[in-house]
Design a protein around this motif. Structure first.
Motif, mmCIF file in Angstrom:
data_model
loop_
_atom_site.group_PDB
_atom_site.id
_atom_site.type_symbol
_atom_site.label_atom_id
_atom_site.label_comp_id
_atom_site.label_asym_id
_atom_site.label_seq_id
_atom_site.Cartn_x
_atom_site.Cartn_y
_atom_site.Cartn_z
ATOM 1 N N SER A 17 8.330 -1.785 12.260
ATOM 2 C CA SER A 17 8.024 -0.416 11.891
ATOM 3 C C SER A 17 6.771 0.177 12.920
ATOM 4 O O SER A 17 6.040 -0.521 13.255
ATOM 5 C CB SER A 17 7.996 -0.120 10.457
ATOM 6 O OG SER A 17 6.996 -0.647 10.042
ATOM 7 N N GLN A 19 4.426 1.452 11.529
ATOM 8 C CA GLN A 19 3.398 1.085 10.617
ATOM 9 C C GLN A 19 2.880 -0.119 11.031
ATOM 10 O O GLN A 19 1.610 -0.300 11.114
ATOM 11 C CB GLN A 19 3.644 1.215 9.088
ATOM 12 C CG GLN A 19 3.929 2.815 8.528
ATOM 13 C CD GLN A 19 5.092 3.160 8.738
ATOM 14 O OE1 GLN A 19 6.156 2.517 9.131
ATOM 15 N NE2 GLN A 19 5.362 4.546 8.279
ATOM 16 N N GLU A 20 3.720 -1.006 11.164
ATOM 17 C CA GLU A 20 3.287 -2.338 11.481
ATOM 18 C C GLU A 20 2.915 -2.516 13.038
ATOM 19 O O GLU A 20 2.027 -3.237 13.204
ATOM 20 C CB GLU A 20 4.500 -3.425 11.340
ATOM 21 C CG GLU A 20 4.926 -3.497 9.779
ATOM 22 C CD GLU A 20 5.854 -4.685 9.524
ATOM 23 O OE1 GLU A 20 6.329 -5.154 10.510
ATOM 24 O OE2 GLU A 20 6.224 -4.780 8.375
ATOM 25 N N ALA A 22 1.409 -0.165 14.784
ATOM 26 C CA ALA A 22 0.209 0.434 14.469
ATOM 27 C C ALA A 22 -1.187 -0.415 14.021
ATOM 28 O O ALA A 22 -2.063 -0.600 14.784
ATOM 29 C CB ALA A 22 0.227 1.685 13.766
ATOM 30 N N LYS A 23 -0.618 -1.410 13.169
ATOM 31 C CA LYS A 23 -1.626 -2.225 12.668
ATOM 32 C C LYS A 23 -1.895 -3.429 13.817
ATOM 33 O O LYS A 23 -3.141 -3.545 13.650
ATOM 34 C CB LYS A 23 -1.002 -2.796 11.292
ATOM 35 C CG LYS A 23 -1.917 -3.797 10.807
ATOM 36 C CD LYS A 23 -1.260 -4.447 9.430
ATOM 37 C CE LYS A 23 -2.260 -5.407 8.656
ATOM 38 N NZ LYS A 23 -1.609 -6.152 7.586
ATOM 39 N N GLU A 28 -4.389 3.669 13.192
ATOM 40 C CA GLU A 28 -3.740 4.185 11.935
ATOM 41 C C GLU A 28 -2.419 5.019 12.245
ATOM 42 O O GLU A 28 -2.262 5.515 13.348
ATOM 43 C CB GLU A 28 -4.732 5.554 11.468
ATOM 44 C CG GLU A 28 -5.883 5.021 10.765
ATOM 45 C CD GLU A 28 -6.905 6.335 10.330
ATOM 46 O OE1 GLU A 28 -6.119 7.423 10.507
ATOM 47 O OE2 GLU A 28 -7.856 6.127 10.038
ATOM 48 N N PRO A 29 -1.512 4.452 11.643
ATOM 49 C CA PRO A 29 0.062 4.966 11.743
ATOM 50 C C PRO A 29 0.042 6.372 12.122
ATOM 51 O O PRO A 29 0.844 6.926 13.052
ATOM 52 C CB PRO A 29 1.087 4.885 10.592
ATOM 53 C CG PRO A 29 0.080 3.394 10.227
ATOM 54 C CD PRO A 29 -1.509 3.734 10.423
ATOM 55 N N ARG A 30 -0.667 7.210 11.269
ATOM 56 C CA ARG A 30 -0.650 8.721 11.341
ATOM 57 C C ARG A 30 -1.162 9.076 12.687
ATOM 58 O O ARG A 30 -0.611 9.918 13.491
ATOM 59 C CB ARG A 30 -1.340 9.235 10.377
ATOM 60 C CG ARG A 30 -1.424 10.790 10.496
ATOM 61 C CD ARG A 30 -2.125 11.478 8.983
ATOM 62 N NE ARG A 30 -3.082 10.957 8.900
ATOM 63 C CZ ARG A 30 -4.168 11.191 7.977
ATOM 64 N NH1 ARG A 30 -3.675 11.946 7.031
ATOM 65 N NH2 ARG A 30 -5.386 10.795 7.828
#
Length: 623
Positions: A17, A19-20, A22-23, A28-30
């Motif tokens: 995803s 989110q992942e 981005a990590k 930050e995902p945003r």
């Protein structure tokens, strides 16, 4: 029960995803979503053209701000993944390790050229529009379908969105090189197998492919003579088939066969007998250094375009950084040959041995008989460095015995910035701007600084500084360009070793009024020696050997008594024990980290001496 840490590749494969991913990239995902889906293309990239050596221009699309950082993080991650994969590749290790040389750690044009040294035939093929050929769909498809990666389609799409601009890999992006290598890897595997069957060696550096052999006739599967001329060669049927299947095209203007009887070049290096620089290049650089030292400037040829769009080769004044880059290039090739011939190393070991060789090559410019022992190319580089670092520096130069001395002085200046505006400019929210140049010796510095110090023979320590000072005037005997505007200040401890060196240098230049209480000694030209001031207060005198002072003695007792991990400071590194720590720890853990709570008033007499020398020299030059 402990858990085994995941590799970079495993971490990437586990993401599914935004989110992942981005990590994984430390975002930050945003913020990642904003860069990819909200920011306009015009704000993401800065586009411009740079002239090619052969004429014409190359389109550059350089990422801005957050996208640049994002692409850099992605490039670092993929580089780590590639290195992991290379350990398991199903191909002979040596051949696997030396296929692709561009944009890879511990790979250079030297490691690429070395594979084709001393061959009967060297065949060069250039790929047309290498980055542009790798489009968005190709990048996304690679990370999904390649069995080594096999990424989640969502993650592969995000990677392609990060990397691509206008449906292809842009020149100027930090991640275009590594992705192009990954995509071209399957091509490399096919070509190295074709080369092995034909008795050839194959390597690739970015879009430049090379095949070489010592066979009596060059294999027709890889290259054939044109019907129009015996000296025009074309890709053979096997090579053409693999290139077409892989989606790459040949640039016919840059396809050539080179024979053993003529000069053979691979990625700009001559490979007939050993890896070497073209003689014309070396001669031009030598002429530039001569112009610089005798006239104060030099000229380079470059492509320029006028208002009508006409491109022409013109002469323009060159910069010191340009010339140092050329000299470093020559020096790097020589150093590589030295590493290969003397140490017989493969590239994975070269970086470890490099520093040892650099230290060894940091020998004195003159031997005991006064004869030069540096090679001619090193002497040219040394002449340039003498001009840049000491003859015409942009600001006053300070040379200390060791790197910890600079740490003390830099922190003292930052604490006393209001008093020493001649030496430091300190604006809130910005890094300190030191108005003196701290010349770095060969230890605890960057590779560039180590090379500079090694060629000059200033590796650190009081003896080296003494030798440098004694030969200083002779070094500039052939210089006639304007210079010597800024002072060069050698700072020595006021101990037995420092005093003896200062006395010896003064004797060499017939300076008779030596005293360890003098604020400075003008040695010759723009060279000065400053001794660390002797302590004025009685307690300090009692705590030191009578009549001597090391720079550490400028700190008060409270600072010198600070413990680190329960250990006490030992000023003499040779006397460090299990219960004490040395100068390096003191500089980092005490002086730097605890600067705000340290009293640096003891450095005022020393800093005053430095200011006095600078003002006196500048005043003298104005007359």
């Amino acid at each position: 029960m402990g858990f085994e840490k995941k590799s970079s590749l495993q971490t990437l494969q586990g993401a599914n995803s935004i989110q992942e991913i981005a990590k994984v990239l430390g975002f930050e995902p945003r913020k990642l979503a904003y860069i990819l889906y909200k920011q306009s293309d015009s704000s993401k990239y800065k586009e411009f053209k740079i002239p090619k050596k052969s004429g014409g221009f190359r389109q550059i699309s350089a990422p801005n701000g957050g996208l640049k950082l994002l692409q850099t993080r992605l490039a670092e991650l993929l580089q780590e993944c590639q290195e992991e994969l290379e350990q398991d590749e199903d191909i002979e290790p040596l051949k696997r390790d030396f296929i692709s040389h561009g944009f890879k750690r511990q790979r250079t044009i030297c490691t690429n050229a070395r594979q084709h040294k001393n061959r009967r035939y060297v065949f060069n093929v250039d790929l047309h529009d290498f980055f542009g050929t790798i489009n968005f769909g190709r990048v996304r498809g690679f990370f999904i379908k390649d069995k080594r990666f096999n990424l989640d389609p969502k993650v592969a799409t995000i990677i392609a969105q990060i990397a691509c601009f206008r449906n292809s890999l842009p020149q100027g992006s930090p991640c275009s090189p590594i992705i192009s290598n990954l995509v071209a890897h399957i091509l490399d595997i096919h070509l190295v197998r074709i080369a092995l069957r034909a008795g050839c060696v194959y390597t690739r550096y970015a879009d430049d492919m090379t095949f070489s052999t010592n066979k009596r006739c060059f294999p027709s599967s890889i290259a054939t003579k044109s019907n129009d001329s015996d000296h025009i060669w074309l890709p053979g049927p096997e090579l053409s088939r693999v290139l077409n299947h892989s989606g790459f095209k040949v640039n016919p203007k840059k396809t050539r066969m080179q024979y053993a009887g003529s000069r053979q070049e691979v990625t700009g290096l001559v490979v007939n007998k050993k890896i070497n620089i073209r003689s014309e290049y070396r001669h031009n650089v030598r002429a530039m250094v001569h112009q610089l030292c005798t006239q104060g400037s030099f000229w380079v040829r470059k492509w320029e375009t006028d208002d009508d769009g006409t491109t022409a080769l013109v002469e323009a004044e060159g910069s010191l950084n340009q010339l140092q880059g050329k000299l470093s290039f020559i020096n790097d090739v020589d150093l590589y040959n030295l590493l290969i011939s003397e140490a017989n190393l493969e590239s994975a070991e070269i970086s470890k041995k490099r520093e040892e060789i650099l230290r060894e090559k940091g020998r004195d410019a003159l031997n005991k008989q006064g004869k030069e022992i540096l090679e001619s190319k090193e002497r040219i580089y040394r002449r340039f460095l003498l001009y840049k670092e000491f003859y015409a520096p942009e600001k006053p130069v300070l040379i200390c015995e060791g790197w910890t001395d600079y740490v003390y002085i830099e922190n003292a200046l930052q604490k006393l910035a209001a008093r020493y505006q001649q030496l430091i400019s300190l604006e809130q929210g910005k890094e300190a701007n030191f108005l003196i140049k701290r010349f770095r010796t060969a230890s605890k510095t960057s590779s560039k600084s180590k090379r500079t110090a090694a060629i000059l023979g200033i590796r650190g320590g009081v003896k080296d500084l003494g030798k440098f000072a004694k030969s200083y005037k002779a070094e500039f005997r052939d210089f006639s360009a304007p210079g010597m505007e800024e002072p060069v200040i050698i700072l020595l401890d006021n101990d037995d070793a420092g005093k003896n060196v200062a006395k010896d240098v003064c004797k060499r230049y017939h300076i008779k009024d030596f005293s360890d209480e003098k604020t400075h000694f003008h040695i010759c030209e723009n060279l000065y020696i400053v001794l660390v001031p002797l302590p004025c207060d009685e307690p300090a005198v009692e705590n030191n050997k009578k009549g001597t002072t090391a720079i550490e003695d400028l700190f008060n007792e409270a600072t010198l008594n600070i413990k680190v991990d329960g250990k006490s400071f030992q000023k003499d590194n040779k006397g460090v024990t299990a219960s004490t720590y040395g100068k390096a720890v003191f500089a980092k853990e005490v002086v730097t980290k605890q600067r705000d709570s340290i009293n640096f008033d003891g450095f005022i007499p020393l800093l005053d001496r430095i200011v006095e020398v600078i003002e006196m020299h500048r005043s003298h030059k104005k007359r």
